[in-house]
Design a protein around this motif. Structure first.
Motif, PDB file in Angstrom:
ATOM      1  N   LYS A   1       0.846  -1.246  -0.070  1.00 50.20           N
ATOM      2  CA  LYS A   1       0.080  -0.008   0.302  1.00 50.20           C
ATOM      3  C   LYS A   1       0.887   1.364   0.059  1.00 50.20           C
ATOM      4  N   ILE A   2       0.294   2.370  -0.658  1.00 51.61           N
ATOM      5  CA  ILE A   2       1.177   3.488  -0.729  1.00 51.61           C
ATOM      6  C   ILE A   2       0.160   4.491   0.300  1.00 51.61           C
ATOM      7  N   PRO A   3       0.816   5.017   1.255  1.00 49.54           N
ATOM      8  CA  PRO A   3      -0.093   5.961   2.211  1.00 49.54           C
ATOM      9  C   PRO A   3      -0.612   7.187   1.419  1.00 49.54           C
ATOM     10  N   ALA A   4      -1.746   7.797   1.383  1.00 49.48           N
ATOM     11  CA  ALA A   4      -2.201   8.828   1.101  1.00 49.48           C
ATOM     12  C   ALA A   4      -0.971  10.013   1.339  1.00 49.48           C
ATOM     13  N   GLY A   5      -0.613  10.875   0.623  1.00 47.19           N
ATOM     14  CA  GLY A   5      -0.019  12.131   0.638  1.00 47.19           C
ATOM     15  C   GLY A   5       1.696  11.804   0.646  1.00 47.19           C
ATOM     16  N   VAL A   6       1.906  10.373   0.534  1.00 47.45           N
ATOM     17  CA  VAL A   6       3.412  10.225   0.535  1.00 47.45           C
ATOM     18  C   VAL A   6       4.028  10.640  -0.604  1.00 47.45           C
ATOM     19  N   LYS A   7       5.309  11.550  -0.605  1.00 47.62           N
ATOM     20  CA  LYS A   7       5.836  12.192  -1.758  1.00 47.62           C
ATOM     21  C   LYS A   7       6.898  11.222  -2.289  1.00 47.62           C
ATOM     22  N   ASP A   8       7.652  10.440  -1.384  1.00 49.17           N
ATOM     23  CA  ASP A   8       8.654   9.801  -2.166  1.00 49.17           C
ATOM     24  C   ASP A   8       8.458   8.129  -1.913  1.00 49.17           C
ATOM     25  N   ILE A   9       8.154   7.512  -2.768  1.00 47.68           N
ATOM     26  CA  ILE A   9       7.580   6.078  -2.767  1.00 47.68           C
ATOM     27  C   ILE A   9       9.003   5.233  -1.849  1.00 47.68           C
TER      28      ILE A   9
ATOM     29  N   ILE B   1      -6.298  11.703  -5.733  1.00 49.36           N
ATOM     30  CA  ILE B   1      -6.942  12.732  -6.103  1.00 49.36           C
ATOM     31  C   ILE B   1      -7.319  13.586  -4.779  1.00 49.36           C
ATOM     32  N   ASN B   2      -6.959  14.816  -4.892  1.00 46.57           N
ATOM     33  CA  ASN B   2      -7.182  15.756  -3.480  1.00 46.57           C
ATOM     34  C   ASN B   2      -6.673  15.115  -2.319  1.00 46.57           C
ATOM     35  N   GLN B   3      -5.545  14.655  -2.272  1.00 43.33           N
ATOM     36  CA  GLN B   3      -4.650  14.045  -1.266  1.00 43.33           C
ATOM     37  C   GLN B   3      -5.646  12.877  -0.655  1.00 43.33           C
ATOM     38  N   GLY B   4      -6.329  12.177  -1.490  1.00 42.37           N
ATOM     39  CA  GLY B   4      -7.003  10.887  -0.868  1.00 42.37           C
ATOM     40  C   GLY B   4      -6.248   9.601  -1.089  1.00 42.37           C
ATOM     41  N   ASP B   5      -6.903   8.474  -1.039  1.00 42.41           N
ATOM     42  CA  ASP B   5      -6.247   7.277  -0.982  1.00 42.41           C
ATOM     43  C   ASP B   5      -5.809   6.942  -2.393  1.00 42.41           C
ATOM     44  N   ILE B   6      -4.737   6.348  -2.430  1.00 45.14           N
ATOM     45  CA  ILE B   6      -3.830   5.995  -3.788  1.00 45.14           C
ATOM     46  C   ILE B   6      -4.842   4.899  -4.297  1.00 45.14           C
ATOM     47  N   GLN B   7      -5.245   5.028  -5.717  1.00 46.26           N
ATOM     48  CA  GLN B   7      -5.813   3.912  -6.418  1.00 46.26           C
ATOM     49  C   GLN B   7      -5.233   3.782  -7.851  1.00 46.26           C
ATOM     50  N   ILE B   8      -5.680   2.777  -8.328  1.00 49.44           N
ATOM     51  CA  ILE B   8      -5.372   2.588  -9.841  1.00 49.44           C
ATOM     52  C   ILE B   8      -6.611   2.987 -10.644  1.00 49.44           C
ATOM     53  N   ARG B   9      -6.477   3.534 -11.449  1.00 44.96           N
ATOM     54  CA  ARG B   9      -7.460   4.156 -12.449  1.00 44.96           C
ATOM     55  C   ARG B   9      -6.979   4.257 -14.008  1.00 44.96           C
ATOM     56  N   ARG B  10      -7.912   4.386 -14.954  1.00 43.72           N
ATOM     57  CA  ARG B  10      -7.587   4.522 -16.165  1.00 43.72           C
ATOM     58  C   ARG B  10      -7.801   5.983 -16.733  1.00 43.72           C
ATOM     59  N   VAL B  11      -7.053   6.762 -17.142  1.00 41.14           N
ATOM     60  CA  VAL B  11      -6.998   7.826 -17.591  1.00 41.14           C
ATOM     61  C   VAL B  11      -8.030   8.150 -19.050  1.00 41.14           C
ATOM     62  N   GLN B  12      -8.861   9.012 -19.002  1.00 38.34           N
ATOM     63  CA  GLN B  12      -9.605   9.466 -19.960  1.00 38.34           C
ATOM     64  C   GLN B  12      -9.825  10.839 -20.231  1.00 38.34           C
TER      65      GLN B  12
ATOM     66  N   ARG C   1      -2.479  13.822  -8.017  1.00 39.27           N
ATOM     67  CA  ARG C   1      -0.761  13.348  -8.015  1.00 39.27           C
ATOM     68  C   ARG C   1      -0.671  11.963  -8.781  1.00 39.27           C
ATOM     69  N   ILE C   2      -0.058  11.806  -9.937  1.00 35.42           N
ATOM     70  CA  ILE C   2       0.106  10.709 -10.429  1.00 35.42           C
ATOM     71  C   ILE C   2       1.528  10.039 -10.161  1.00 35.42           C
ATOM     72  N   TYR C   3       1.560   8.927  -9.376  1.00 38.85           N
ATOM     73  CA  TYR C   3       2.570   8.216  -8.994  1.00 38.85           C
ATOM     74  C   TYR C   3       3.513   7.671 -10.167  1.00 38.85           C
ATOM     75  N   GLY C   4       2.619   6.851 -11.177  1.00 32.86           N
ATOM     76  CA  GLY C   4       3.401   6.307 -12.061  1.00 32.86           C
ATOM     77  C   GLY C   4       2.241   5.553 -12.893  1.00 32.86           C
TER      78      GLY C   4
END
Length: 209
Positions: A90-98, A157-168, A196-199
């Protein structure tokens, strides 16, 4: 790019027996981008055309339909898997450096990924991206803060939980982060939103049960 190139590219891949995830990682692109090469929707760079020819053991002239001569083939070069990348649960919300958070495992990847030094693994923790990704799957992600239309991204999104989503891209100034499972929420956001896109997801690993 011509239909001939796309057709010969697909034919060469099938003849080589190589997997798309191996090819994509050798090129440093996502699997979806590679499929776009085969469908003719995107053009590979000159550098990647050279890499593709070497991987499949054919010449660039053959890929472009300038020759049918199989004598121009060279020995196929299969990516060598020789090292690992970190896998996070899991990647915690708000983390800057994985790299500053604990990891739980390592997975073997191609030499190209190791040399790039910008890939990490993430375990899927829900079914929001069914039927493409399932709870427990591991995705290999390339660290980057931007994405193209159609990419699957690790995003907050808006410093919320990290999710995997498809960009459209649904308008000039609106992006949709789409959950493939209709039971989960897709989010539309203006370009200037706190996103914030992490990758970008490059491949998926699934353990057979």
């Amino acid at each position: 790019m011509s239909n001939i190139f796309s057709e010969n590219l697909k034919k060469s891949r099938l003849n080589s027996g190589m997997k798309v995830d191996e090819i994509a990682s050798s090129l440093g692109v996502s699997q979806q981008t590679y499929y776009n090469y085969e469908s003719g929707n995107r053009e590979p760079s000159i550098e990647n055309i050279v890499v593709l020819a070497k991987l499949f053991g054919v010449s660039a002239d053959y890929l472009f339909g300038m020759t049918d001569d199989t004598d121009t083939k060279i020995a196929p070069q299969t990516p060598i898997k020789e090292s690992t990348i970190k896998v996070y649960e899991k990647i915690p919300a708000g983390v800057k450096d994985i790299d500053t958070i604990p990891y739980i495992d390592e997975i073997e990847v191609s030499k190209t990924m190791v040399e790039d030094d910008s890939f990490f693994g993430l375990i899927i923790s829900d079914n929001s991206m069914n039927p493409e990704y399932f709870d427990g799957d591991t995705v290999v992600v390339k660290k980057q803060s931007f994405a193209e239309n159609g990419d699957d991204v690790v995003v907050s999104i808006n410093q919320g939980d990290i999710q995997i989503r498809r960009v459209q891209k649904i308008a000039n100034d609106i992006l949709r982060f789409k959950a493939l499972n209709s039971s989960f929420e897709s989010i539309n956001v203006p370009l200037e939103s706190n996103v914030r896109i992490y990758g970008v997801v490059y491949e998926m690993r699934r353990v057979k049960k």
